[in-house]
Write an enzyme that holds these catalytic residues in place. Structure first.
Site, PDB file in Angstrom:
ATOM      1  N   LYS A 195       0.886  -1.178   0.000  1.00  0.00           N
ATOM      2  CA  LYS A 195       0.000   0.000   0.000  1.00  0.00           C
ATOM      3  C   LYS A 195       0.920   1.224   0.000  1.00  0.00           C
ATOM      4  O   LYS A 195       1.424   1.644   1.029  1.00  0.00           O
ATOM      5  CB  LYS A 195      -0.886  -0.009   1.244  1.00  0.00           C
ATOM      6  CG  LYS A 195      -2.214   0.722   1.128  1.00  0.00           C
ATOM      7  CD  LYS A 195      -2.140   2.225   0.930  1.00  0.00           C
ATOM      8  CE  LYS A 195      -1.728   3.038   2.104  1.00  0.00           C
ATOM      9  NZ  LYS A 195      -1.422   4.450   1.742  1.00  0.00           N
TER      10      LYS A 195
ATOM     11  N   GLU B 146       9.834   1.618  10.449  1.00  0.00           N
ATOM     12  CA  GLU B 146      10.918   2.532  10.041  1.00  0.00           C
ATOM     13  C   GLU B 146      10.308   3.918  10.050  1.00  0.00           C
ATOM     14  O   GLU B 146       9.555   4.268   9.140  1.00  0.00           O
ATOM     15  CB  GLU B 146      11.417   2.187   8.634  1.00  0.00           C
ATOM     16  CG  GLU B 146      11.994   0.797   8.482  1.00  0.00           C
ATOM     17  CD  GLU B 146      13.321   0.634   9.188  1.00  0.00           C
ATOM     18  OE1 GLU B 146      13.951   1.648   9.552  1.00  0.00           O
ATOM     19  OE2 GLU B 146      13.713  -0.529   9.404  1.00  0.00           O
TER      20      GLU B 146
HETATM   21  P1  NAD Z   1       2.853   9.006   6.781  1.00  0.00           P
HETATM   22  O1  NAD Z   1       3.043   8.363   8.104  1.00  0.00           O
HETATM   23  O2  NAD Z   1       1.877  10.089   6.665  1.00  0.00           O
HETATM   24  O3  NAD Z   1       2.417   7.919   5.706  1.00  0.00           O
HETATM   25  C1  NAD Z   1       3.183   6.764   5.479  1.00  0.00           C
HETATM   26  C2  NAD Z   1       2.287   5.687   4.960  1.00  0.00           C
HETATM   27  O4  NAD Z   1       1.427   5.283   6.027  1.00  0.00           O
HETATM   28  C3  NAD Z   1       1.359   6.126   3.832  1.00  0.00           C
HETATM   29  O5  NAD Z   1       1.252   5.075   2.893  1.00  0.00           O
HETATM   30  C4  NAD Z   1       0.044   6.347   4.541  1.00  0.00           C
HETATM   31  O6  NAD Z   1      -1.062   6.201   3.693  1.00  0.00           O
HETATM   32  C5  NAD Z   1       0.089   5.258   5.581  1.00  0.00           C
HETATM   33  N1  NAD Z   1      -0.751   5.460   6.748  1.00  0.00           N
HETATM   34  C6  NAD Z   1      -0.934   6.595   7.448  1.00  0.00           C
HETATM   35  N2  NAD Z   1      -1.774   6.376   8.477  1.00  0.00           N
HETATM   36  C7  NAD Z   1      -2.127   5.073   8.425  1.00  0.00           C
HETATM   37  C8  NAD Z   1      -2.961   4.242   9.219  1.00  0.00           C
HETATM   38  N3  NAD Z   1      -3.637   4.713  10.261  1.00  0.00           N
HETATM   39  N4  NAD Z   1      -3.083   2.944   8.891  1.00  0.00           N
HETATM   40  C9  NAD Z   1      -2.423   2.448   7.827  1.00  0.00           C
HETATM   41  N5  NAD Z   1      -1.619   3.182   7.028  1.00  0.00           N
HETATM   42  C10 NAD Z   1      -1.463   4.486   7.327  1.00  0.00           C
HETATM   43  O7  NAD Z   1       4.316   9.430   6.327  1.00  0.00           O
HETATM   44  P2  NAD Z   1       4.726  10.204   4.985  1.00  0.00           P
HETATM   45  O8  NAD Z   1       4.321  11.617   5.179  1.00  0.00           O
HETATM   46  O9  NAD Z   1       4.283   9.468   3.796  1.00  0.00           O
HETATM   47  O10 NAD Z   1       6.326  10.064   5.054  1.00  0.00           O
HETATM   48  C11 NAD Z   1       7.093  10.867   5.825  1.00  0.00           C
HETATM   49  C12 NAD Z   1       7.444  10.218   7.147  1.00  0.00           C
HETATM   50  O11 NAD Z   1       8.055   8.962   6.925  1.00  0.00           O
HETATM   51  C13 NAD Z   1       8.455  11.000   7.924  1.00  0.00           C
HETATM   52  O12 NAD Z   1       8.112  11.014   9.290  1.00  0.00           O
HETATM   53  C14 NAD Z   1       9.742  10.235   7.719  1.00  0.00           C
HETATM   54  O13 NAD Z   1      10.710  10.411   8.692  1.00  0.00           O
HETATM   55  C15 NAD Z   1       9.261   8.857   7.673  1.00  0.00           C
HETATM   56  N6  NAD Z   1      10.219   8.016   6.964  1.00  0.00           N
HETATM   57  C16 NAD Z   1      10.949   7.094   7.660  1.00  0.00           C
HETATM   58  C17 NAD Z   1      11.887   6.324   7.014  1.00  0.00           C
HETATM   59  C18 NAD Z   1      12.690   5.278   7.738  1.00  0.00           C
HETATM   60  O14 NAD Z   1      13.193   4.390   7.083  1.00  0.00           O
HETATM   61  N7  NAD Z   1      12.832   5.336   9.036  1.00  0.00           N
HETATM   62  C19 NAD Z   1      12.085   6.477   5.667  1.00  0.00           C
HETATM   63  C20 NAD Z   1      11.343   7.426   4.986  1.00  0.00           C
HETATM   64  C21 NAD Z   1      10.396   8.184   5.650  1.00  0.00           C
END
Ligand code: NAD
Length: 476
Positions: free
Chosen positions: A172, A247
């Site tokens: 997803k 992550e």
């Molecule tokens: P986000 O948390 O908004 O979304 C990430 C994913 O989670 C998306 O696909 C979103 O649709 C899904 N999602 C959100 N809420 C959900 C829920 N309740 N249930 C199921 N799925 C859900 O993050 P983003 O804005 O897409 O990405 C940025 C964030 O990701 C930053 O905080 C960044 O640090 C983190 N990130 C971490 C790593 C790592 O490897 N540690 C790598 C890249 C990005």
């Protein structure tokens, strides 16, 4: 304009049961460049059923056969690398020169890396412990929830080891950047991956994402995303005791000690932090420096920033593009205002729109000096081109400040000698530390301490996440 109206489920492109769509916007032009399905929970259920059905046969295949597929997928990705770079650049905004290297090159090399890791895994004898044989088996059906900043890399970091392990999966992707996932699904289809091993469902996290996370037929969830989403997903998986790999976010420290080579450390720190407009989970957003060196550091940092050109992502000369979305732009600009209000010293950039950019989600790359580590801009993940320079009075204080963070994903230490830098690196509570310019290693374990997550991706550690250990006790 691309219109994807189907999902990839059970080895076929099937129409979604939902009539809703997600518009994909090019952040540089603000034009809608594609639509993808905003799938329903019924679609999510169908994808989980397909993955569950495929699991017995896929998991029982010899590992070498699964690795053959990984090899073919890597080769097909490499053939389409320019297309991948352009696609991710279009949906995400990273300029092409960096996109070729990072958005296409990195996931291709990670997929390739699992060929050798997989062959080694196939050849390994089960461990013997006294009268026990310890065998490793795939955990089962996995849900992969991924973000938008390095979208294909984050998918591949999960998919490649899961394929080797013998798991089946539902991806997803982020709604901001789903197009690269369709390209990957096309490749899975072309190489003849057995039906149901890889499934793609697009849609909102709160609906379809949650449906994929609570599903009782899912054994493991791996999420890359914000700490908030990671925590929510752990809750969703808890009642059925799924394995959860998270992550998550970061606010990493770049510790520059007395005696470090500032002329190397500061430009490397600024350039690395500004890559992808600061939208990197491992970005070294807090530069911790000796107070006596702060003025020199500021001069070097501002000069480095001035040398990074911003603009049209299709122009190879540009290093900085727009941030991913209008909402990300306003979040970042709000943080810059907060930094000013908190009393940090603005030495480059600022909260206003950059001049000459009427279109596109461009933000002025910004540097603050005299940042106190307790400020909001030093504690919270901004996820934009904002660098905080934090002056300190001793090495002990530098270490304490580096560790004074809810996060622990990455870090760096620059010191007079490598031994000294390594000694300090060992005291930083974080999943990886680069010393004296050491580079990212896609075979080394990748993951976070504290609220940056649980579990490790990449390399052999990434494969271990997808394996269960079974002890078979022999009669003695
Ligand atoms: P986000 O948390 O908004 O979304 C990430 C994913 O989670 C998306 O696909 C979103 O649709 C899904 N999602 C959100 N809420 C959900 C829920 N309740 N249930 C199921 N799925 C859900 O993050 P983003 O804005 O897409 O990405 C940025 C964030 O990701 C930053 O905080 C960044 O640090 C983190 N990130 C971490 C790593 C790592 O490897 N540690 C790598 C890249 C990005």
């Amino acid at each position: 304009m691309r219109v994807h109206s189907n999902l990839y489920i059970g080895g076929e492109w099937v129409p979604t049961t939902s009539s809703d769509v997600i518009e994909v916007v090019n952040p540089a032009t603000e034009q809608v460049i594609a639509t993808v399905p905003a799938a329903s929970t019924t679609d999510a259920d169908a994808a989980v059923s397909a993955a569950r059905e495929a699991f017995p046969a896929w998991s029982r295949r010899p590992t070498d056969e699964r690795v053959d597929y990984v090899e073919r997928i890597a080769a097909a990705m490499a053939e389409r690398s320019e297309e991948i770079a352009a696609l991710v650049s279009d949906e995400q905004g990273m300029p092409m020169a960096n996109a070729r290297r990072v958005q296409a090159g990195l996931p291709i090399s990670v997929m390739q890396s699992y060929v050798e890791i997989g062959r080694d895994h196939a050849a390994a004898e089960p461990e013997r412990i006294g009268h026990s044989i310890v065998v490793e088996e795939p955990i089962g059906v996995c849900t992969f929830i991924t973000p938008w900043n390095y979208p294909l890399h984050q998918i591949v970091g999960k998919v490649a080891p899961a394929l080797v392990a013998g798991c089946t999966m539902i991806v997803k992707p982020s709604s901001e950047t789903p197009l690269n996932a369709f390209l990957l699904a096309e490749i899975m289809h072309e190489v003849g991956l057995p039906a149901g091993v890889f499934n793609l469902v697009t849609g909102a996290g709160r609906t379809v994402g949650e449906a994929l996370c609570v599903h009782p037929e899912v054994d493991m969830i791996s999420i890359t995303g914000s700490t908030e989403a990671g925590a929510r997903i752990a809750e969703l998986g808890a009642p059925t005791v799924k394995r959860i790999c998270q992550e998550l976010g970061g606010k990493s420290a770049n510790v520059i000690l007395d005696g470090a080579d500032l002329a190397k450390a500061v430009p490397a720190g600024v350039t690395g932090m500004m890559l992808n407009c600061g939208q990197t989970c491992t970005a070294l957003t807090r530069m911790i420096v000796p107070r006596s060196a702060q003025d020199e550091v500021v001069d070097l940092a501002v000069a480095t920033l001035d040398s990074l050109s911003m603009g049209d992502p299709t122009d190879d000369d540009n290093f900085l593009g727009p941030v991913v979305s209008a909402s990300q732009k306003s979040t970042v600009q709000d943080y810059i205002r907060t930094g000013i209000d908190e009393g940090a010293r603005l030495v480059a950039g600022g909260p206003d729109d950059p001049e000459g950019y009427d279109t596109g989600f461009y933000v002025r790359p910004t540097i603050f000096a005299d940042v106190d580590n307790s400020m909001v801009i030093a504690q919270e993940e901004i996820f934009g081109p904002v660098l905080c320079i934090v002056p300190v009075d001793s090495e002990e204080e530098a270490i304490a400040v580096a560790n004074d963070s809810p996060y622990g994903l990455s870090g760096a230490v620059w010191a007079d000698t490598d031994d000294h830098a390594v000694a300090v690196a060992r005291r930083i509570q974080t999943g990886q530390v680069m010393v004296n310019g050491g580079r990212f290693n896609a075979l080394a374990p990748f993951g976070g301490y504290k609220t940056s997550g649980n579990g490790r991706e990449l390399g052999r550690s990434g494969l271990d996440e997808f394996l269960e250990k079974k002890a078979i006790q022999l009669p003695v």
